[in-house]
Design an enzyme around this catalytic site. Structure first.
Site, short mmCIF file in Angstrom:
data_model
loop_
_atom_site.label_atom_id
_atom_site.label_comp_id
_atom_site.label_asym_id
_atom_site.label_seq_id
_atom_site.Cartn_x
_atom_site.Cartn_y
_atom_site.Cartn_z
N ARG A 4 0.46 1.23 -40.64
CA ARG A 4 -0.15 0.01 -40.09
C ARG A 4 0.18 -0.13 -38.59
O ARG A 4 0.09 -1.22 -38.04
CB ARG A 4 0.34 -1.23 -40.86
N ARG A 49 -4.72 7.29 -6.23
CA ARG A 49 -4.45 6.60 -4.98
C ARG A 49 -5.75 6.56 -4.19
O ARG A 49 -6.68 7.30 -4.47
CB ARG A 49 -3.38 7.34 -4.17
N HIS A 50 -5.81 5.74 -3.17
CA HIS A 50 -6.96 5.74 -2.27
C HIS A 50 -7.03 7.09 -1.57
O HIS A 50 -6.03 7.81 -1.49
CB HIS A 50 -6.80 4.62 -1.25
N ASN A 64 -2.48 6.94 7.33
CA ASN A 64 -1.72 8.07 6.82
C ASN A 64 -1.70 9.22 7.83
O ASN A 64 -0.75 9.97 7.89
CB ASN A 64 -2.32 8.58 5.50
N ARG A 90 -9.12 0.49 1.93
CA ARG A 90 -9.01 1.91 1.57
C ARG A 90 -9.27 2.18 0.09
O ARG A 90 -9.73 3.26 -0.26
CB ARG A 90 -7.69 2.49 2.03
N GLU A 133 -1.13 -3.07 -2.04
CA GLU A 133 0.08 -2.28 -1.81
C GLU A 133 1.31 -3.17 -1.64
O GLU A 133 1.19 -4.34 -1.23
CB GLU A 133 -0.11 -1.39 -0.56
N LYS A 166 16.28 1.72 -3.79
CA LYS A 166 14.89 1.52 -3.40
C LYS A 166 14.16 0.55 -4.32
O LYS A 166 13.26 -0.16 -3.90
CB LYS A 166 14.17 2.88 -3.38
N HIS A 205 -2.66 1.92 -4.72
CA HIS A 205 -1.76 2.40 -3.67
C HIS A 205 -0.52 3.05 -4.28
O HIS A 205 -0.19 2.81 -5.44
CB HIS A 205 -1.35 1.23 -2.79
N LEU A 226 0.87 2.30 -7.90
CA LEU A 226 0.58 3.34 -8.86
C LEU A 226 1.86 3.85 -9.54
O LEU A 226 1.89 4.08 -10.75
CB LEU A 226 -0.14 4.48 -8.15
C1 NAG Z 1 -0.90 5.70 3.56
O1 NAG Z 1 -1.50 4.74 4.39
C2 NAG Z 1 -1.49 3.42 3.91
C3 NAG Z 1 -2.17 2.58 4.94
O2 NAG Z 1 -3.49 2.99 5.11
C4 NAG Z 1 -0.09 2.94 3.68
O3 NAG Z 1 -0.06 1.65 3.11
C5 NAG Z 1 0.61 3.87 2.76
O4 NAG Z 1 1.95 3.45 2.64
C6 NAG Z 1 0.54 5.26 3.36
N1 NAG Z 1 1.28 6.12 2.52
C7 NAG Z 1 2.51 6.43 2.84
C8 NAG Z 1 3.47 6.62 1.70
O5 NAG Z 1 2.86 6.57 3.98
#
Ligand code: NAG
Ligand code: NAG
Ligand code: NAG
Length: 457
Positions: free
Chosen positions: A35, A239-240, A246, A292, A316, A345, A381, A385
């Site tokens: 069940r 991710r985007h 970046n 993004r 993010e 962290k 982001h 994620l």
């Molecule tokens: C990638 O770029 C985005 C902004 O566009 C940022 O928020 C993200 O932290 C970046 N990734 C890293 C881990 O640097």
């Protein structure tokens, strides 16, 4: 979504004077085999761990298995005295370990996963808990849908340790006989047990009956449990595509995607198709409210016509005063912060921003909605994620913020009775690596995209 009816009887909201540190809950799973009890127990466990509530499953079958590794169906016949004695001993051992665990002061929620659920046994558990100042929360799963039961038996017979190395057909037959023995003595929770706190799930949550929930944590747990379903489905995470930020190593902001990010956005519909989407499957696209992710899902939306939702909760992790800086700049401007973040962290909160713990809290409604939903692809982001992934894959808190989740990769998660199956599909489109290992200086480099590979974990 199937419609749900929720019946709440005598629900009381007492205000607890005692601090929540004193809360001790024993979730008692009630119901016949197949069940979905172990599934519910396992998921509740994962959910509690993810929100940071110390929880443990005490599986009576596990204690019984220790002495009788591969019992035959007759072992479960209520008239088999030796079997009965050993089952009783297993229940007692599980209970005593549970109480001991609570006594260490570290436990908050225990999940007692056992099959036998006569009134007498429930009363015994209730009394034992009561003596030890533990609140018993009975969760009964009732199912008369033959298809659901058969699906469950199939999962159990292929994955249960009881049937390791046995012919699946023989195992299935044995298992059905075993269930019949339990049916002889099975008693559902009824009106004479109104003084218990319980929730009854009928046909995996299509009807839910809730009785006497007393505290906040129990009501959160019940809310979670009533959202669960066991229809087959998958969840895709991406991710985007690579963003303008970046490219220069800056974090946060609301930048557009780069040219390579756009190439990923174009490739995403095909990547999703290649990952295996069953025929006639509807998938809902979820993105954050940032450019993004919306841009990354744009072609997916226009080519498939899938419904799309934008969630603020998927934005993010807010990096506060560090928004728009590179890791080098953060290390230079806020050296203590940079070191503190490496130290812990998960709990580190950016000045004026958020920590991973904060993100998990704001993601809780997302997880609830995901449990209610069927097929969903989430474009979000890195930090968000990681948190969602950690929930499904049971990644410990201190580890989750360090996981590498590469750009331009689609992750497919498929929940199964005993865990989540993962597949990764890499788009053949290069991107910068934005991953930084613990204790390293800011890392920012190009990495060559690998050929469309797939890894199973
Ligand atoms: C990638 O770029 C985005 C902004 O566009 C940022 O928020 C993200 O932290 C970046 N990734 C890293 C881990 O640097
Ligand atoms: C369940 O428990 C009751 C009472 O403790 C016992 O009489 C019965 O035999 C048990 N049945 C099974 C199948 O475990
Ligand atoms: C993103 O692109 C749009 C349209 O191409 C442009 O108007 C906007 O200024 C860009 N935004 C950023 C932050 O670069």
């Amino acid at each position: 979504m199937s419609s749900k009816s929720v019946i709440r009887s005598q629900q009381q909201h007492k205000v607890f004077i005692a601090s929540s540190d004193d809360t001790k809950i024993c979730v008692v799973m009630v119901g016949l085999p197949a069940r979905g009890k172990s599934l519910i127990a396992g998921k509740a466990m994962r959910y509690l761990g993810w929100v940071g509530i110390p929880a443990r499953v005490f599986n009576v079958g596990g204690y019984r298995r220790f002495n009788t590794p591969q019992p035959e169906a007759t072992f479960f016949d209520p008239h088999n005295e030796e079997g009965e004695r050993m089952r009783r001993a297993a229940a007692e051992a599980a209970m005593s370990d549970m109480i001991q665990w609570f006594n260490t002061g570290k436990g908050v929620v225990a999940i007692l996963d056992a099959t036998n659920s006569t009134k007498e046994r429930r009363n015994w558990i209730y009394e034992k808990c009561h003596e030890a100042d533990i609140e018993a929360l009975f969760v009964e799963s009732i199912c008369d849908d033959e298809d659901l039961i058969m699906t469950n038996i199939k999962e159990v017979k292929t994955t249960s340790p009881d049937y390791k190395g046995q012919d699946p057909e023989v195992a299935a037959l044995d298992f059905r006989n075993r269930i019949r023995n339990y049916e002889k003595v099975y008693e559902t929770i009824d009106d004479n047990e109104k003084h218990y706190t319980y929730v009854k799930l009928i046909n995996v949550g299509s009807t839910v009956i809730i009785n006497q929930i007393k505290d906040y944590l129990s009501s959160r747990l019940v809310y979670y449990i009533q959202n669960l379903h066991i229809k087959p489905r998958s969840i895709w995470l991406s991710r985007h595509g690579e963003s303008e930020f970046n490219l220069t190593g800056r974090i946060g902001g609301d930048s557009n995607i780069s040219e390579r990010g756009e190439a990923y956005a174009r490739a995403l519909p095909e990547l999703l198709r290649k990952s295996g989407v069953p025929d006639n499957t509807k998938i809902v696209i979820w993105t954050s409210t940032l450019r993004r992710t919306i841009q990354t899902a744009r072609h997916l939306k226009s080519e498939t016509g899938y419904e799309k939702l934008e969630w603020k909760a998927l934005d993010e992790l807010d990096s506060g005063v560090c928004d728009g800086l590179t890791y080098e700049q953060i290390a230079e401007k806020y050296p203590e912060d940079f070191a503190a973040r490496d130290e812990d962290k998960y709990n580190y909160r950016y000045r004026g921003g958020e920590s991973y713990r904060d993100v998990v809290i704001r993601l809780e409604p997302i997880i609830m909605e995901l449990e209610r939903s069927e097929n969903v692809i989430i474009v979000t982001h890195q930090a968000v994620l990681r948190c969602i992934y950690a929930y499904f894959m049971n990644v410990p808190q201190e580890q989750s913020p360090w996981m590498e989740v590469p750009l331009h990769t689609l992750i497919k998660l498929t929940p199964r009775a005993y865990g989540t199956e993962e597949q990764r599909f890499k788009a053949d489109i290069p991107a910068v690596s934005t991953w930084r290992g613990k204790g390293t200086s800011a890392k920012h480099q190009d990495f060559p995209a690998e050929k469309g590979t797939e890894t199973k974990h």
